[in-house]
Design an enzyme around this catalytic site. Sequence first.
Site, PDB file in Angstrom:
ATOM      1  CD  GLN A 263      -2.504  -0.720  -0.365  1.00 49.43           C
ATOM      2  OE1 GLN A 263      -3.209  -0.353  -0.156  1.00 49.43           O
ATOM      3  NE2 GLN A 263      -2.331  -1.752  -1.236  1.00 49.43           N
ATOM      4  CG  HIS A 266      -1.041   2.367  -3.783  1.00 49.32           C
ATOM      5  ND1 HIS A 266      -2.303   2.394  -5.039  1.00 49.32           N
ATOM      6  CD2 HIS A 266      -1.898   0.901  -2.959  1.00 49.32           C
ATOM      7  CE1 HIS A 266      -2.702   1.169  -5.661  1.00 49.32           C
ATOM      8  NE2 HIS A 266      -2.373   1.077  -4.416  1.00 49.32           N
ATOM      9  CD  GLU A 330      -8.779   2.045   0.803  1.00 52.65           C
ATOM     10  OE1 GLU A 330      -7.224   2.644   1.434  1.00 52.65           O
ATOM     11  OE2 GLU A 330      -8.749   2.172  -0.391  1.00 52.65           O
ATOM     12  CG  HIS A 331      -7.374  -1.653   2.594  1.00 52.93           C
ATOM     13  ND1 HIS A 331      -6.386  -0.851   1.535  1.00 52.93           N
ATOM     14  CD2 HIS A 331      -7.933  -2.795   1.203  1.00 52.93           C
ATOM     15  CE1 HIS A 331      -6.860  -0.449   0.550  1.00 52.93           C
ATOM     16  NE2 HIS A 331      -7.790  -1.622   0.717  1.00 52.93           N
ATOM     17  CG  ASP A 364      -5.194  -3.665  -3.330  1.00 53.89           C
ATOM     18  OD1 ASP A 364      -6.429  -3.006  -3.460  1.00 53.89           O
ATOM     19  OD2 ASP A 364      -4.210  -3.203  -4.026  1.00 53.89           O
ATOM     20  CG  HIS A 423     -50.156  16.476   6.595  1.00 55.43           C
ATOM     21  ND1 HIS A 423     -50.089  17.960   6.068  1.00 55.43           N
ATOM     22  CD2 HIS A 423     -49.127  15.377   5.925  1.00 55.43           C
ATOM     23  CE1 HIS A 423     -48.612  17.726   5.813  1.00 55.43           C
ATOM     24  NE2 HIS A 423     -48.098  17.155   5.975  1.00 55.43           N
TER      25      HIS A 423
HETATM   26  N1  LIG Z   1      -9.944   3.997  -1.786  1.00 54.81           N
HETATM   27  C1  LIG Z   1      -9.701   3.468  -2.782  1.00 54.81           C
HETATM   28  O1  LIG Z   1     -10.584   3.163  -2.906  1.00 54.81           O
HETATM   29  C2  LIG Z   1      -8.284   3.635  -3.366  1.00 54.81           C
HETATM   30  C3  LIG Z   1      -8.732   2.807  -4.626  1.00 54.81           C
HETATM   31  C4  LIG Z   1      -7.952   3.067  -6.072  1.00 54.81           C
HETATM   32  C5  LIG Z   1      -6.168   3.529  -5.306  1.00 54.81           C
HETATM   33  N2  LIG Z   1      -6.607   5.034  -4.900  1.00 54.81           N
HETATM   34  C6  LIG Z   1      -5.400   6.548  -5.106  1.00 54.81           C
HETATM   35  O2  LIG Z   1      -5.793   6.749  -5.765  1.00 54.81           O
HETATM   36  C7  LIG Z   1      -5.551   7.216  -5.913  1.00 54.81           C
HETATM   37  C8  LIG Z   1      -4.602   7.468  -7.431  1.00 54.81           C
HETATM   38  O3  LIG Z   1      -3.969   8.733  -7.212  1.00 54.81           O
HETATM   39  P1  LIG Z   1      -2.554   8.971  -8.141  1.00 54.81           P
HETATM   40  O4  LIG Z   1      -2.425  10.038  -8.325  1.00 54.81           O
HETATM   41  O5  LIG Z   1      -1.606   7.812  -9.239  1.00 54.81           O
HETATM   42  O6  LIG Z   1      -3.829   9.145 -10.060  1.00 54.81           O
HETATM   43  P2  LIG Z   1      -5.402  10.031 -10.189  1.00 54.81           P
HETATM   44  O7  LIG Z   1      -5.763   9.792 -11.312  1.00 54.81           O
HETATM   45  O8  LIG Z   1      -5.870  10.127  -9.380  1.00 54.81           O
HETATM   46  O9  LIG Z   1      -4.883  11.938 -10.241  1.00 54.81           O
HETATM   47  C9  LIG Z   1      -4.090  12.143 -11.455  1.00 54.81           C
HETATM   48  C10 LIG Z   1      -4.729  12.957 -11.875  1.00 54.81           C
HETATM   49  O10 LIG Z   1      -3.461  14.367 -10.810  1.00 54.81           O
HETATM   50  C11 LIG Z   1      -4.160  15.335 -11.433  1.00 54.81           C
HETATM   51  N3  LIG Z   1      -2.797  16.869 -10.201  1.00 54.81           N
HETATM   52  C12 LIG Z   1      -1.492  16.067 -10.187  1.00 54.81           C
HETATM   53  N4  LIG Z   1      -1.182  16.691  -9.435  1.00 54.81           N
HETATM   54  C13 LIG Z   1      -2.120  18.267  -9.813  1.00 54.81           C
HETATM   55  C14 LIG Z   1      -1.239  19.560  -8.857  1.00 54.81           C
HETATM   56  N5  LIG Z   1      -0.397  20.085  -8.029  1.00 54.81           N
HETATM   57  N6  LIG Z   1      -2.423  20.372  -9.332  1.00 54.81           N
HETATM   58  C15 LIG Z   1      -3.914  19.450 -10.009  1.00 54.81           C
HETATM   59  N7  LIG Z   1      -3.876  18.770  -9.993  1.00 54.81           N
HETATM   60  C16 LIG Z   1      -2.878  17.255 -10.400  1.00 54.81           C
HETATM   61  C17 LIG Z   1      -4.204  15.296 -12.836  1.00 54.81           C
HETATM   62  O11 LIG Z   1      -4.557  16.286 -13.250  1.00 54.81           O
HETATM   63  C18 LIG Z   1      -3.756  13.826 -13.219  1.00 54.81           C
HETATM   64  O12 LIG Z   1      -4.109  13.842 -14.920  1.00 54.81           O
HETATM   65  C19 LIG Z   1      -3.633   7.265  -4.882  1.00 54.81           C
HETATM   66  O13 LIG Z   1      -3.417   7.929  -3.623  1.00 54.81           O
HETATM   67  C20 LIG Z   1      -4.299   5.847  -4.520  1.00 54.81           C
HETATM   68  O14 LIG Z   1      -3.757   5.226  -3.183  1.00 54.81           O
HETATM   69  C21 LIG Z   1      -7.740   4.255  -3.696  1.00 54.81           C
HETATM   70  N1  LIG Z   2      -4.867  -0.950  -3.283  1.00 59.52           N
HETATM   71  C1  LIG Z   2      -6.237   0.483  -3.829  1.00 59.52           C
HETATM   72  C2  LIG Z   2      -6.430   0.623  -2.843  1.00 59.52           C
HETATM   73  O1  LIG Z   2      -6.464   1.255  -1.456  1.00 59.52           O
HETATM   74  C3  LIG Z   2      -7.057  -0.394  -4.923  1.00 59.52           C
HETATM   75  C4  LIG Z   2      -5.399  -1.439  -6.023  1.00 59.52           C
HETATM   76  C5  LIG Z   2      -5.363  -0.779  -7.055  1.00 59.52           C
HETATM   77  N2  LIG Z   2      -4.814  -1.335  -7.678  1.00 59.52           N
HETATM   78  C6  LIG Z   2      -3.646  -2.104  -6.859  1.00 59.52           C
HETATM   79  N3  LIG Z   2      -4.416  -1.599  -5.570  1.00 59.52           N
HETATM   80 ZN   LIG Z   3      -3.154  -1.189  -4.094  1.00 57.50          ZN
END
Ligand SMILES: NC(=O)c1ccc[n+]([C@@H]2O[C@H](COP(=O)([O-])OP(=O)(O)OC[C@H]3O[C@@H](n4cnc5c(N)ncnc54)[C@H](O)[C@@H]3O)[C@@H](O)[C@H]2O)c1
Ligand SMILES: N[C@H](CO)Cc1c[nH]c[nH+]1
Ligand SMILES: [Zn+2]
Length: 434
Positions: A263, A266, A330-331, A364, A423
């Site tokens: 995690q 990520h 979350e997990h 995941d 009513h």
């Molecule tokens: N809680 C859940 O269920 C779950 C599941 C899967 C993934 N996640 C989380 O999702 C997240 C994915 O994040 P990611 O960044 O890889 O992808 P993302 O697609 O969420 O974000 C990317 C976007 O962020 C924007 N961005 C980046 N920097 C910026 C800035 N300075 N100002 C404004 N916009 C900006 C851009 O537009 C870019 O397209 C991770 O934190 C992961 O842990 C959570």
């Molecule tokens: N752990 C993420 C949710 O917090 C989900 C994910 C997608 N791919 C790998 N991991």
């Molecule tokens: Zn994950």
Amino acid sequence: MTAVQWTRLDWASMSAAARGEALRRPAQVASASVRASVEAIVEQVRVVGDAALFALTERFDGARLESLAVTQAEFDAAEVSANVRNAIDDAATRIETFHRAGVPQPYALDTAPGVRCERMLRPIRRVGLYAPAGSAPLPSTVLMLGIPARLAGCPDIVLCTPPRADGSADPLVLAAAKRCGITRVFKVGGAQAIAGMAFGTASIPRCDKLFGPGNAFVTEAKRLVSMAGDGPAIDMPAGPSEVLVIADASADPRFVAADLLSQAEHGADSQVILVSDDTGFIDSVATALEAQLASLPRRAIAAAALAQSRAIRVPTLADAFDVSNDYAPEHLILSVEAPRAWLPRVHAAGSVFLGGFAPEAIGDYCSGTNHVLPTGGAARAISGLSVASFQVAISVQSANRAGLAAIGATATTLARAEGLEAHARAIDVRLECA
Ligand SMILES: NC(=O)c1ccc[n+]([C@@H]2O[C@H](COP(=O)([O-])OP(=O)(O)OC[C@H]3O[C@@H](n4cnc5c(N)ncnc54)[C@H](O)[C@@H]3O)[C@@H](O)[C@H]2O)c1
Ligand SMILES: N[C@H](CO)Cc1c[nH]c[nH+]1
Ligand SMILES: [Zn+2]
């Protein structure tokens, strides 16, 4: 070896204030600046529409696009190996099986002779899904969103995902969309994608409810648009990943370290927490973390996340569950002897993993449960995604004259007690006429 710089804490010796501080999320630290930029982005998209989406996509994703929509030709050109296609299919089948078993059922019953009450279910008509692709494209998220949306019967499904710098959509994301029967895909990410689906632009249709995880910008944009008077509903705050592991000395420190890193990789804003009743075990996990981190391709990201993570020593395992319920992860991984026996103590968590052979990574991808889960403590009151998230329930009642006669006096009495005479008369007028 990369040194692991996480904070080690002894719960028993900490004040209430120090405990609260220890369980604070790192993402909250940045929220003021994130909020300001998200407000500006959302307003820009709302006022300017597509032109803002093109400009913001160039600024944040480095992609100059001519069209936001993925064309049929792009879908056809998206190549993935047979191996990956099979894995997508295998995961999708298991996710389908688990979610189909949980499809909510309508029900109907008589609450008095002649009075029938029902609850019927309808799919939300147009849903907007977000699949992250900033730091790593997540085709698995497309499955987690698209499969329950399909099972709910949603007729109109829109998907947004950030483009790669060359302007193409990630082929794995497109392959997963294809598997779910999703054809309307737009190459836009971040807060701008959320604003586009919330308010509609010339390219992107306005959606009734938005779903999906994302970074702090995406999560804040969802919160913001859902508060606008004319904005859409949202599924939940599903932001930066979190895991809390409760482990005793019976656990394998290598397994626990691997789960924490899975995690942590990520994003730098992920948070991983180890809670154990055994100091020696925490030492062993720290050693295993250092060894495993050294060869991890995303070690810089994981090390940054570890730097704001915690290893907490508690006097007893029962105390560990109090810490976990306060944090509401979350997990939650239970790497303890007889983990199922501890389940009654779990009151707040998105998804729970029992024992040494249920790593969080199977949830995941392919155990079958949904990986779109509440973060930031929202698991105290909000559940992970399911088919029900894509439906609205509508209640229905019918009554005949005898039924109205049976329950009418209760209604008129309560209406007059509330001072709402009209009513009461709406009932009397019917019962008085022959
Ligand atoms: N809680 C859940 O269920 C779950 C599941 C899967 C993934 N996640 C989380 O999702 C997240 C994915 O994040 P990611 O960044 O890889 O992808 P993302 O697609 O969420 O974000 C990317 C976007 O962020 C924007 N961005 C980046 N920097 C910026 C800035 N300075 N100002 C404004 N916009 C900006 C851009 O537009 C870019 O397209 C991770 O934190 C992961 O842990 C959570
Ligand atoms: N752990 C993420 C949710 O917090 C989900 C994910 C997608 N791919 C790998 N991991
Ligand atoms: Zn994950």
